[in-house]
Design a protein around this motif. Sequence first.
Motif, PDB file in Angstrom:
ATOM      1  N   GLN A   7       0.854  -1.196   0.000  1.00 61.67           N
ATOM      2  CA  GLN A   7       0.000   0.000   0.000  1.00 61.67           C
ATOM      3  C   GLN A   7       0.886   1.241   0.000  1.00 61.67           C
ATOM      4  O   GLN A   7       2.064   1.175   0.343  1.00 61.67           O
ATOM      5  N   GLY A   8       0.293   2.340  -0.400  1.00 67.30           N
ATOM      6  CA  GLY A   8       1.035   3.596  -0.485  1.00 67.30           C
ATOM      7  C   GLY A   8       1.198   4.287   0.840  1.00 67.30           C
ATOM      8  O   GLY A   8       1.728   5.402   0.907  1.00 67.30           O
ATOM      9  N   SER A   9       0.728   3.683   1.909  1.00 67.09           N
ATOM     10  CA  SER A   9       0.927   4.212   3.262  1.00 67.09           C
ATOM     11  C   SER A   9       0.569   3.094   4.234  1.00 67.09           C
ATOM     12  O   SER A   9       0.201   2.003   3.815  1.00 67.09           O
ATOM     13  N   TYR A  10       0.692   3.368   5.516  1.00 63.08           N
ATOM     14  CA  TYR A  10       0.317   2.355   6.501  1.00 63.08           C
ATOM     15  C   TYR A  10      -1.200   2.162   6.481  1.00 63.08           C
ATOM     16  O   TYR A  10      -1.947   3.049   6.901  1.00 63.08           O
ATOM     17  N   VAL A  11      -1.658   1.052   5.975  1.00 59.01           N
ATOM     18  CA  VAL A  11      -3.082   0.714   6.012  1.00 59.01           C
ATOM     19  C   VAL A  11      -3.186  -0.761   6.349  1.00 59.01           C
ATOM     20  O   VAL A  11      -2.876  -1.617   5.537  1.00 59.01           O
ATOM     21  N   ASP A  12      -3.582  -1.050   7.564  1.00 55.76           N
ATOM     22  CA  ASP A  12      -3.595  -2.429   8.033  1.00 55.76           C
ATOM     23  C   ASP A  12      -4.961  -3.062   7.762  1.00 55.76           C
ATOM     24  O   ASP A  12      -5.961  -2.652   8.334  1.00 55.76           O
ATOM     25  N   TYR A  13      -4.988  -4.069   6.885  1.00 54.24           N
ATOM     26  CA  TYR A  13      -6.241  -4.762   6.585  1.00 54.24           C
ATOM     27  C   TYR A  13      -6.331  -6.082   7.342  1.00 54.24           C
ATOM     28  O   TYR A  13      -7.007  -7.008   6.910  1.00 54.24           O
TER      29      TYR A  13
ATOM     30  N   ARG B 179      -4.698   0.503  14.962  1.00 53.77           N
ATOM     31  CA  ARG B 179      -4.292  -0.891  14.784  1.00 53.77           C
ATOM     32  C   ARG B 179      -2.779  -0.985  14.926  1.00 53.77           C
ATOM     33  O   ARG B 179      -2.061  -0.019  14.675  1.00 53.77           O
TER      34      ARG B 179
ATOM     35  N   GLU C 211      -0.539   0.054  11.909  1.00 52.80           N
ATOM     36  CA  GLU C 211      -0.730   1.363  11.291  1.00 52.80           C
ATOM     37  C   GLU C 211       0.415   2.313  11.624  1.00 52.80           C
ATOM     38  O   GLU C 211       1.304   1.993  12.401  1.00 52.80           O
TER      39      GLU C 211
END
Lengths: 133, 596
Positions: free
Chosen positions: B408-414, B505, B508
């Motif tokens: 991802q283009g940034s911290y995005v925790d799925y 999270r 993140e």
Amino acid sequence: MKKKKLFSIVLVFLLLFTALSVFADSSDFSEPLGTGTWGGSLSVGNLVVTAEPNLDPIPPTTNLSAGVSGTVWFVDNYGNEYYSDFYVYEDYVDGVVAVLFLPSGARTFTRAESYHYGYINGYDDTHYLSASN
Amino acid sequence: MKRIISIILIVILLISLSSCFNNNGVSTSTTPSLEASPSLTTDPDASLLPTQSTPADRSIKYDTDGDLDYQAMWPDKKILVWLYFDANGIRQYINSLDSPNPKPFNEFYSSIISDELIVAYNDYLISLGKDYVIRFIKQDAMADKIAEDYKALGDDYNAKQYFKFTEIYGYYIEFMKDMKNSGIQADIISSIPNIKGTFSIVENDVTIQVNHTAIDESGADEINNDLLLDITDFLLNDEDKKLYGLFPAEYWSLFDKYNGIYGVYNNEIASSFIFYLRDDVINKYEVDISELDTIDEIDALFEKIYDDYKTEIASSDLMLIRKFLNSSAYNELAGITTDNNNSTISYKYDADNNPIVINRFKDADYLHINKILAKWVEKGYFNKSVVSDSDGSASASIAFAPFISYIQGSYVDYSDDSSDDIQYIPVEISRYILHDVRNRLIGIASWTENAESAFDFLSALFTDPHLSNLMYYGKDYKYEDGIVKQKGNFETSVLTASHMIYPDRVGEKRISDFTDAMNDVYVPPNYDFEPDISGMEYNFEEMDRLCKEADDLWATHSDNLLPELENIIKQLEALGYDRFLQDINKQLEQFIKSKP
């Protein structure tokens, strides 16, 4: 073998819907409609938005229609906001479901709004829902 | 068979219920109390946290109109008025006007900021020694005018659609202009974020999708209508350069075209490309994630583990990597940045670290990364998630397939919060990259009579994390072990500094990382450079189409990447593409020379 495969697909969907919806914000309704009841829901998660109307007619049933339309909102990594329409409609069914996936380049869904439509044996109704993530 | 299904459904329901209870448990156990939070003082980021507290039993006083009584609550304190536009709340309201029993706005609408939150917010400002408090503008006046005009459209569906998705935002500017002309107090202004999308209209019984950009550059209308104050003198005041020094000098150059600095762009400021890998895979293969910071190393990992997963991948039950980025975004990992507004132009640093415009399709690094991505598609790593934009049933099952990793283009925790079994561990695979998007501008009203206090507040907003976290998570949030374990309210983000918000999270973004990153942030070669193609006689439409097609080749023609690319390069050459790039390079050289 085919049944087994179908079953496993359904199971994966159910599990994922369950997992993805636990932390999603959602709203719903349920009310009488003609000779039966109908309801609908809207759920917004990070990766998936689901919107659905469901009809629960009392037999005998001759005519049913269900539809849902609306708008989903999402953001990218720069805080830019985007929106997109969706629309699903079918005759002679007791429900439809719109499943929207996060598009490439987006960061997360933020909110959605939906208009639900139900028709049972000459009676119809609409209902508006909104939910945010 | 039915019995098995019943049992499985019961199990699923029980899992769901148990997750809900767990969730509630989290909420209860983390019920924040800023007054008594011993854990906060031991946190490594404790210096970022408020040292003063808000009394838990603070009673709220109302005036005779039922509004929050500021004089009674905060006697002798200056009141600063903050203007913002709750577009979502107002749109919901006008949507509800189409229902059989519409309600007045004040019965329908719940402000995104409760009175309790306003009290906590202002008490915190007072605890910091400020001599002012904030009053957030009510939305009623704007909503009433918008509703009146919406109702006048009657049953004209198309007009109503245009109204909701295009015209509604203009009311905010008009509202501010009226306030200024009437001398009504305003001090802080949040501009509407950049917004674009598609909405539908119906013509001759056919549904048509309309593409529309409602806000192209947040704050531009406010600046051009003289609604925002030039804060340059405040920023460069030697007595307090806290806000100015928070960001690299290049960041402030975003305002160069306006001949003044009119606030702070709240565009997430900077981000890093992140590779997320599932923790069970890390454990199983004893992966040293510190060595996974380039696309080649990630490729080597995939090569190593592919055989163990190829059966699941082949049956569409698993993705080795899910595609979240646009096809061209991966080129950033090769140090190639493409202009946000013009896909035909991309940049790199040369051997002397000077920015140059390149023909990326002939660049060795471009070819390398695109060949790797094409190989990943060929071997099924993405498992066709490259078509996730489609809404067909086939893609539905693919999009729902579990994935082992993603970029991802940034911290995005799925990660799946409902289970400890699926957690993704982040690895930074690029330096922090400074954003040059002009978005979410927050500034000071040009007609304020409290400019000094307003700037003091602006400075506090962008440097004190508590103000933004209070607004985003609510007055009872609790920051513990580097995260806030509750969901925030996205609608309040127009009143926050995005880089100050704590992650909710584990995987993140963390503020300490951001602060460190600012000291060594990567400024893209094209930062704030806007190529001028007006007056040039090239077929830009065709060049744009070909460039986008070329960037998509690894996904669309993975089996034939190089010949297809060669073909596009020839077509671009025929359109004078190389000559065009030389022209832009000359502009870039001039731009660099003009910089101090």
